[in-house]
Design a protein around this motif. Structure first.
Motif, PDB file in Angstrom:
ATOM      1  N   VAL A 129     -11.388  -3.705 -21.815  1.00 37.41           N
ATOM      2  CA  VAL A 129     -10.461  -3.670 -22.427  1.00 37.41           C
ATOM      3  C   VAL A 129      -9.569  -3.042 -21.168  1.00 37.41           C
ATOM      4  O   VAL A 129      -9.974  -1.815 -20.287  1.00 37.41           O
ATOM      5  CB  VAL A 129     -10.553  -2.625 -23.418  1.00 37.41           C
ATOM      6  CG1 VAL A 129      -9.450  -2.025 -24.026  1.00 37.41           C
ATOM      7  CG2 VAL A 129     -11.292  -3.432 -24.602  1.00 37.41           C
ATOM      8  N   SER A 130      -8.119  -3.627 -21.607  1.00 38.30           N
ATOM      9  CA  SER A 130      -6.995  -2.869 -21.051  1.00 38.30           C
ATOM     10  C   SER A 130      -6.242  -1.781 -21.239  1.00 38.30           C
ATOM     11  O   SER A 130      -5.624  -1.377 -22.313  1.00 38.30           O
ATOM     12  CB  SER A 130      -6.105  -3.444 -20.647  1.00 38.30           C
ATOM     13  OG  SER A 130      -6.001  -4.684 -19.974  1.00 38.30           O
ATOM     14  N   ARG A 159       1.899   8.228 -14.255  1.00 33.72           N
ATOM     15  CA  ARG A 159       0.440   7.431 -14.754  1.00 33.72           C
ATOM     16  C   ARG A 159      -0.513   8.505 -15.238  1.00 33.72           C
ATOM     17  O   ARG A 159      -1.291   8.542 -14.932  1.00 33.72           O
ATOM     18  CB  ARG A 159       0.506   7.345 -13.354  1.00 33.72           C
ATOM     19  CG  ARG A 159       0.946   6.635 -12.693  1.00 33.72           C
ATOM     20  CD  ARG A 159       0.148   5.778 -11.028  1.00 33.72           C
ATOM     21  NE  ARG A 159      -0.460   4.921 -11.181  1.00 33.72           N
ATOM     22  CZ  ARG A 159      -0.374   3.841 -11.932  1.00 33.72           C
ATOM     23  NH1 ARG A 159       0.922   3.358 -11.686  1.00 33.72           N
ATOM     24  NH2 ARG A 159      -2.012   3.353 -11.916  1.00 33.72           N
ATOM     25  N   TYR A 165      -3.395  -0.621 -24.268  1.00 31.13           N
ATOM     26  CA  TYR A 165      -4.043  -1.017 -26.050  1.00 31.13           C
ATOM     27  C   TYR A 165      -3.601  -0.088 -26.459  1.00 31.13           C
ATOM     28  O   TYR A 165      -3.178   0.730 -28.100  1.00 31.13           O
ATOM     29  CB  TYR A 165      -5.554  -0.998 -25.915  1.00 31.13           C
ATOM     30  CG  TYR A 165      -5.773  -2.975 -26.472  1.00 31.13           C
ATOM     31  CD1 TYR A 165      -4.779  -3.905 -27.266  1.00 31.13           C
ATOM     32  CD2 TYR A 165      -5.933  -3.745 -24.870  1.00 31.13           C
ATOM     33  CE1 TYR A 165      -5.243  -5.080 -27.103  1.00 31.13           C
ATOM     34  CE2 TYR A 165      -6.185  -4.496 -25.104  1.00 31.13           C
ATOM     35  CZ  TYR A 165      -5.030  -5.887 -26.209  1.00 31.13           C
ATOM     36  OH  TYR A 165      -5.674  -7.314 -25.857  1.00 31.13           O
ATOM     37  N   PHE A 170     -18.124  -8.312 -25.710  1.00 30.62           N
ATOM     38  CA  PHE A 170     -17.118  -8.727 -25.606  1.00 30.62           C
ATOM     39  C   PHE A 170     -16.505  -8.906 -24.362  1.00 30.62           C
ATOM     40  O   PHE A 170     -15.473  -9.561 -24.227  1.00 30.62           O
ATOM     41  CB  PHE A 170     -15.820  -6.956 -25.380  1.00 30.62           C
ATOM     42  CG  PHE A 170     -14.961  -6.679 -26.252  1.00 30.62           C
ATOM     43  CD1 PHE A 170     -14.240  -7.696 -27.746  1.00 30.62           C
ATOM     44  CD2 PHE A 170     -13.932  -6.828 -25.172  1.00 30.62           C
ATOM     45  CE1 PHE A 170     -13.268  -7.186 -27.449  1.00 30.62           C
ATOM     46  CE2 PHE A 170     -13.211  -6.762 -24.829  1.00 30.62           C
ATOM     47  CZ  PHE A 170     -12.777  -6.765 -26.426  1.00 30.62           C
ATOM     48  N   THR A 211     -12.896   0.163 -20.682  1.00 26.68           N
ATOM     49  CA  THR A 211     -12.910  -0.144 -19.811  1.00 26.68           C
ATOM     50  C   THR A 211     -13.447  -1.488 -18.557  1.00 26.68           C
ATOM     51  O   THR A 211     -13.375  -2.430 -18.566  1.00 26.68           O
ATOM     52  CB  THR A 211     -12.471   0.538 -18.442  1.00 26.68           C
ATOM     53  OG1 THR A 211     -11.173   1.333 -19.463  1.00 26.68           O
ATOM     54  CG2 THR A 211     -11.698   0.398 -17.584  1.00 26.68           C
ATOM     55  N   SER A 212     -14.674  -1.105 -18.834  1.00 31.37           N
ATOM     56  CA  SER A 212     -15.597  -1.335 -18.617  1.00 31.37           C
ATOM     57  C   SER A 212     -16.493  -2.661 -19.006  1.00 31.37           C
ATOM     58  O   SER A 212     -16.718  -3.553 -18.375  1.00 31.37           O
ATOM     59  CB  SER A 212     -17.209  -0.850 -18.009  1.00 31.37           C
ATOM     60  OG  SER A 212     -18.354  -1.425 -17.866  1.00 31.37           O
ATOM     61  N   THR A 221     -20.092  -1.584 -16.391  1.00 34.39           N
ATOM     62  CA  THR A 221     -20.955   0.093 -15.736  1.00 34.39           C
ATOM     63  C   THR A 221     -21.112   0.997 -16.836  1.00 34.39           C
ATOM     64  O   THR A 221     -21.357   0.646 -18.493  1.00 34.39           O
ATOM     65  CB  THR A 221     -18.735   0.998 -15.083  1.00 34.39           C
ATOM     66  OG1 THR A 221     -18.233   0.341 -14.409  1.00 34.39           O
ATOM     67  CG2 THR A 221     -19.934   2.269 -15.025  1.00 34.39           C
ATOM     68  N   ARG A 259     -21.601   4.607 -17.785  1.00 35.29           N
ATOM     69  CA  ARG A 259     -21.908   6.419 -18.172  1.00 35.29           C
ATOM     70  C   ARG A 259     -22.624   6.677 -18.868  1.00 35.29           C
ATOM     71  O   ARG A 259     -23.980   5.901 -19.272  1.00 35.29           O
ATOM     72  CB  ARG A 259     -20.895   6.753 -17.955  1.00 35.29           C
ATOM     73  CG  ARG A 259     -19.651   5.826 -17.136  1.00 35.29           C
ATOM     74  CD  ARG A 259     -18.134   7.172 -16.639  1.00 35.29           C
ATOM     75  NE  ARG A 259     -18.502   8.139 -16.187  1.00 35.29           N
ATOM     76  CZ  ARG A 259     -17.882   9.428 -16.006  1.00 35.29           C
ATOM     77  NH1 ARG A 259     -16.762   9.200 -16.033  1.00 35.29           N
ATOM     78  NH2 ARG A 259     -18.514   9.959 -15.045  1.00 35.29           N
ATOM     79  N   GLY A 270     -14.774   5.125 -26.092  1.00 30.75           N
ATOM     80  CA  GLY A 270     -14.703   5.351 -25.293  1.00 30.75           C
ATOM     81  C   GLY A 270     -13.969   5.302 -23.758  1.00 30.75           C
ATOM     82  O   GLY A 270     -14.275   3.818 -23.967  1.00 30.75           O
ATOM     83  N   ARG A 271     -13.196   5.742 -23.232  1.00 32.93           N
ATOM     84  CA  ARG A 271     -12.051   5.031 -22.254  1.00 32.93           C
ATOM     85  C   ARG A 271     -12.956   4.166 -21.506  1.00 32.93           C
ATOM     86  O   ARG A 271     -12.450   3.033 -21.188  1.00 32.93           O
ATOM     87  CB  ARG A 271     -10.803   6.251 -22.014  1.00 32.93           C
ATOM     88  CG  ARG A 271     -10.686   5.277 -20.239  1.00 32.93           C
ATOM     89  CD  ARG A 271      -9.938   6.233 -19.448  1.00 32.93           C
ATOM     90  NE  ARG A 271      -9.408   5.898 -18.506  1.00 32.93           N
ATOM     91  CZ  ARG A 271     -10.235   5.996 -17.723  1.00 32.93           C
ATOM     92  NH1 ARG A 271     -10.985   6.612 -16.945  1.00 32.93           N
ATOM     93  NH2 ARG A 271      -8.895   5.628 -16.174  1.00 32.93           N
ATOM     94  N   ASP A 272     -13.981   5.090 -20.680  1.00 34.17           N
ATOM     95  CA  ASP A 272     -14.578   4.512 -19.884  1.00 34.17           C
ATOM     96  C   ASP A 272     -15.380   3.199 -20.084  1.00 34.17           C
ATOM     97  O   ASP A 272     -15.489   2.372 -19.598  1.00 34.17           O
ATOM     98  CB  ASP A 272     -15.601   5.646 -18.846  1.00 34.17           C
ATOM     99  CG  ASP A 272     -14.708   6.657 -18.143  1.00 34.17           C
ATOM    100  OD1 ASP A 272     -13.505   6.713 -18.152  1.00 34.17           O
ATOM    101  OD2 ASP A 272     -15.808   7.169 -18.237  1.00 34.17           O
ATOM    102  N   LEU A 274     -12.929   2.783 -12.953  1.00 34.10           N
ATOM    103  CA  LEU A 274     -12.677   3.745 -13.578  1.00 34.10           C
ATOM    104  C   LEU A 274     -11.461   5.014 -13.257  1.00 34.10           C
ATOM    105  O   LEU A 274     -10.619   5.457 -13.484  1.00 34.10           O
ATOM    106  CB  LEU A 274     -13.559   3.953 -13.945  1.00 34.10           C
ATOM    107  CG  LEU A 274     -14.313   3.313 -14.683  1.00 34.10           C
ATOM    108  CD1 LEU A 274     -15.671   3.845 -15.766  1.00 34.10           C
ATOM    109  CD2 LEU A 274     -13.559   3.193 -16.015  1.00 34.10           C
ATOM    110  N   ARG A 278     -14.154 -11.607 -27.064  1.00 31.75           N
ATOM    111  CA  ARG A 278     -13.467 -10.990 -27.571  1.00 31.75           C
ATOM    112  C   ARG A 278     -13.949 -10.481 -29.246  1.00 31.75           C
ATOM    113  O   ARG A 278     -12.867 -10.318 -28.962  1.00 31.75           O
ATOM    114  CB  ARG A 278     -11.980 -11.197 -27.319  1.00 31.75           C
ATOM    115  CG  ARG A 278     -12.233 -12.133 -25.818  1.00 31.75           C
ATOM    116  CD  ARG A 278     -11.480 -10.759 -24.967  1.00 31.75           C
ATOM    117  NE  ARG A 278     -10.392  -9.947 -24.932  1.00 31.75           N
ATOM    118  CZ  ARG A 278      -9.819  -8.857 -24.292  1.00 31.75           C
ATOM    119  NH1 ARG A 278     -10.733  -8.724 -22.930  1.00 31.75           N
ATOM    120  NH2 ARG A 278      -9.127  -8.377 -24.163  1.00 31.75           N
ATOM    121  N   THR A 328      -8.879  -7.064 -15.102  1.00 34.58           N
ATOM    122  CA  THR A 328      -9.676  -5.935 -16.078  1.00 34.58           C
ATOM    123  C   THR A 328     -10.570  -6.292 -16.985  1.00 34.58           C
ATOM    124  O   THR A 328     -11.733  -6.969 -16.840  1.00 34.58           O
ATOM    125  CB  THR A 328      -9.004  -4.768 -16.737  1.00 34.58           C
ATOM    126  OG1 THR A 328      -8.516  -4.055 -16.417  1.00 34.58           O
ATOM    127  CG2 THR A 328      -9.742  -4.217 -17.914  1.00 34.58           C
TER     128      THR A 328
END
Lengths: 319, 258
Positions: free
Chosen positions: A217-218, A128, A222, B101, A213-214, B79, B81, A208-210, B50, B105, B70
Motif C-alpha cells: 500500500v502506498s 517529506r 492513501y 493483498f 507498506t510491506s 517484511t 516487524r 500500521g504504516r510499516d 520502509l 487487493r 510499492t
C-alpha cells in the motif's frame, strides 16, 4: 468468549433504525403532512447525513492514526468553523445573516475548512515529513490557538450578536435548509462511495504504516487521500449541524465493541447506524420529553459519555 | 541476491549507517547480528523500503529497489516487524488473508485461499484458525503474523527481531519454520537476531554490524569464530561444537567488562 458469525446480521440494527426514524417522524405529529411531517423529514435528512459524516470521519481517522481515543475534532476543523462565524458577525454584525445567505455560508464554511486542512497538510508534508502524530499535535495546538482568537473576537461583539454566535456552537438539526441538505447529501454520498471502493486498503492500513507498506500500500498517498475525505466529511457535518465535538469517539468505540471486528466492511455501516440512532434518540428526547429545554449536544454527550464509561468499566472487569 | 552498495543513512547530522556494502545470497538464511545500535534494523528497514537511504543503492537481483512500485515490491519482498501491540479484533485466518493483498487487493480468489490454507498449515496454526489474535499468546501471535508473511509468497522475507519476547520453545519453532521456508521452498530469509546461538545454528550466512558499519560477513562456518565474536561484542567467547551444533558461551566472561 463470544464468537460472532463472520457474516454480520444486518437486519436488527436496520429495523431498530427504521423504527426510531418512524417514531421520530410520526410521534404526535397529528399526521400533518403539510407542515409538521415535511419539517421533520428535513430534520431526519440532516440527522442521517450528519450521522454518516460523523461515523465515517471518526472511524477513518482512528484507523489512520492507529488510535482509539482521537477524533477529527482535535484537528481544529470545528475551531476554524467557529472562528469564521465569529469573524462574519464581527465584520457585518447581525447583517451577516442577511448579506451572506445560509447556503453561501454553508459553502464558505466548507471551503474554509478544506483550505485549512489543505494548508496544514501542505505545510507538514512539504519537507517529506509524514508523521501522523506530528499532524495531530499541530492540529490540537492550532485548535486551541484558533479557539482563543474566536474568544477574542467574541469580546468585540454586542451581546445580541453573541447569542447568535452561540447558536452556532451547539449541535442542531433545525439549521439546515433543503438546498443545503441536498448539496450535503450529494457530497457525503460521493465521499462514502469513494471510501467504500478502497475498503480493503483501509483494513490493511489498520495494521500500521510499516505492515501496510510491506503489503504494497502506498501509505503516503492513501493517508493524504483519506485525510482529504475526512476534511470534507467534517466540513459538511460541521456546517450542517454545528460542532459535534466528541461524539465521534463514542460512536467509533461503541461500534468496535458491538461489531467484534475491525473490518471496515462491518464497522463503517454499523457506525453510521449507531450515530444516526444516537442523534435520533437525542432529538426525540429534546422534542418530546424536555420540550426544547436542553440541547442535543448536551444530551448526546451525557448519553454517549455514560454508555462509554459503562463499556470501559465492564471491559476492565472482564480483562 | 540482494546487493547493498555503499549505503549511508543519516538522521539530521547523526550518521547511523556509513559505507555499508554487502551481499545477501539467494535461497539462504542470513542473520544480521551485532550489538545494540549497530544499525542492523536500519539496514533491514532500508532493504524493506520502509526507510530511504541518504546515499547509495540497494539492488534486488539486477534492479535498483528505489524505482520499483510499492505494489510490485510487495510481491517480491515481504517484511515482518515486531507485531503491533494494539488490540486488533481479527481472526488468525483474516490476518493471514492480508498476506494476499499484494495480489488480490482484497477480493480473494481460489488461488489466494489455497495460499492462505498452505501458510496456516505450514505453521501448524490450523487449531487456532478462527481464534482472535488479541486472545493469542505472544508466541502464537508471532506465528500468526509470520503466516501472513508466508502467505505473501515472496522470494525474499525480511524479519526484524522475530524472536523478541518469545520463550525458548516458540523461538525454536519460529527458527525451524524459517529454515524450512528456505530448504523446502527456496526462499531467501534475512533476519535481525540478538541471540548469537540461534544465528549460528540456524543460518547459512552471517552479516555482522558494529557502530553503523559492516564488521564482517560470510558463511557461518567461516565467521562464527572466537576472535571475531570477541571483537564484535567485546565479550569473551568460548565456542563449543558437538553433534547438535555449536554453542557460543559468553555468559561468564573472564576479566572485567569494558
Amino acid at each position: 468468549m463470544m464468537r460472532l458469525p463472520t457474516r454480520p446480521a444486518i437486519w436488527p440494527p436496520l429495523l431498530i433504525l427504521l423504527a426510531l426514524a418512524a417514531t421520530f417522524v410520526f410521534w404526535s405529529s397529528g399526521f400533518d403532512f403539510d407542515y409538521v411531517i415535511p419539517k421533520r423529514l428535513a430534520r431526519l435528512a440532516a440527522i442521517v447525513t450528519g450521522g454518516v459524516c460523523v461515523a465515517f470521519s471518526s472511524i477513518l481517522f482512528q484507523t489512520i492514526a492507529g488510535n482509539r481515543i482521537l477524533t477529527p475534532a482535535v484537528m481544529g476543523y470545528e475551531a476554524v468553523y467557529l472562528l469564521l462565524q465569529a469573524l462574519l458577525i464581527l465584520a457585518m454584525g447581525t447583517q451577516a445573516l442577511v448579506v451572506v445567505s445560509q447556503i453561501n455560508n454553508f459553502f464558505l464554511s466548507i471551503a474554509f475548512m478544506l483550505a485549512y486542512s489543505w494548508a496544514i497538510h501542505r505545510w507538514l508534508l512539504r519537507d517529506r515529513k509524514n508523521n501522523v502524530y506530528f499532524l495531530l499535535l499541530l492540529g490540537l495546538v492550532l485548535s486551541m490557538v484558533i479557539g482563543t482568537f474566536t474568544q477574542f473576537v467574541q469580546l468585540r461583539i454586542s451581546p445580541g450578536e453573541f447569542s447568535i454566535l452561540q447558536g452556532y456552537s451547539y449541535t442542531s438539526f433545525n439549521r439546515a435548509q433543503p438546498m443545503q441538505l441536498l448539496y450535503s447529501g450529494l457530497l457525503v454520498a460521493a465521499a462514502c462511495v469513494w471510501a467504500w471502493k478502497t475498503l480493503p486498503v483501509l483494513d490493511v492500513l489498520s495494521l500500521g504504516r510499516d505492515q501496510a507498506t510491506s503489503l504494497g500500500v502506498s501509505y503516503r498517498r492513501y493517508v493524504q487521500f483519506y485525510l482529504s475525505l475526512i476534511a470534507l466529511l467534517v466540513a459538511v457535518s460541521t456546517s450542517l449541524l454545528g460542532p459535534t465535538a466528541f461524539m465521534g469517539i463514542f460512536v467509533a468505540n461503541i461500534t468496535y465493541a458491538l461489531a467484534g471486528s475491525v473490518r471496515h466492511r462491518i464497522t463503517l455501516p454499523l457506525g453510521c447506524a449507531i450515530a444516526i440512532a444516537i442523534f435520533l434518540l437525542a432529538q426525540l428526547l429534546v422534542e418530546h420529553v424536555f420540550n426544547y429545554k436542553t440541547t442535543v449536544s448536551i444530551l448526546v454527550n451525557l448519553v454517549c459519555g455514560a454508555y462509554f464509561l459503562a463499556l470501559m468499566v465492564r471491559k476492565q472487569g472482564r480483562a | 541476491m540482494i546487493t547493498v552498495n555503499n549505503i549511508h543513512k543519516n538522521y539530521g547530522s547523526k550518521s547511523v549507517l556509513s559505507e555499508v556494502s554487502v551481499q545477501f545470497p539467494k535461497g539462504q538464511v542470513t542473520s544480521l547480528i551485532g550489538p545494540n545500535g549497530a544499525g542492523k534494523s536500519t539496514l533491514l528497514m532500508l532493504i524493506a523500503r520502509l526507510l530511504e537511504p541518504s546515499q547509495g543503492e540497494i539492488l534486488l537481483g539486477e534492479q535498483s529497489i528505489a524505482g520499483m512500485r510499492t505494489s510490485d515490491y510487495a510481491r517480491q519482498v515481504a517484511t515482518l516487524r515486531q507485531s503491533p501491540d494494539f488490540n486488533l479484533r481479527l481472526t488468525v485466518e483474516e490476518l493471514v488473508a492480508f498476506g494476499r493483498f499484494p495480489y488480490s487487493r482484497g477480493a480473494l480468489t481460489p488461488d489466494d485461499h489455497r495460499a492462505i490454507n498452505d501458510a496456516i498449515a505450514f505453521l501448524s496454526l490450523e487449531p487456532l484458525r478462527r481464534t482472535y489474535i488479541d486472545e493469542l499468546s505472544g508466541g502464537q501471535r508471532q506465528m500468526a503474523f509470520l503466516a501472513m508473511t508466508v502467505a505473501q509468497q515472496t522470494q525474499v522475507l525480511l524479519l526484524d527481531e522475530p524472536l523478541n519476547n518469545l520463550d525458548m520453545k516458540h523461538a525454536v519453532q519460529i527458527m525451524r519454520a524459517l529454515r524450512r521456508l528456505c530448504d523446502e521452498q527456496g526462499r531467501t530469509v534475512i533476519l535481525v537476531v540478538h541471540d548469537i546461538n540461534f544465528a549460528a545454528n540456524y543460518s547459512d550466512h552471517i552479516v555482522a554490524m558494529k557502530d553503523g558499519r559492516l564488521a564482517f560477513s560470510g558463511p557461518v562456518a567461516e565467521v562464527v569464530t572466537e576472535p571475531r565474536l570477541q571483537a564484535l561484542y567485546e565479550l569473551d567467547f568460548d565456542i563449543v561444537r558437538n553433534a547438535r551444533g555449536c554453542l557460543c558461551n559468553y555468559f561468564n566472561p573472564s576479566g572485567e567488562l569494558a
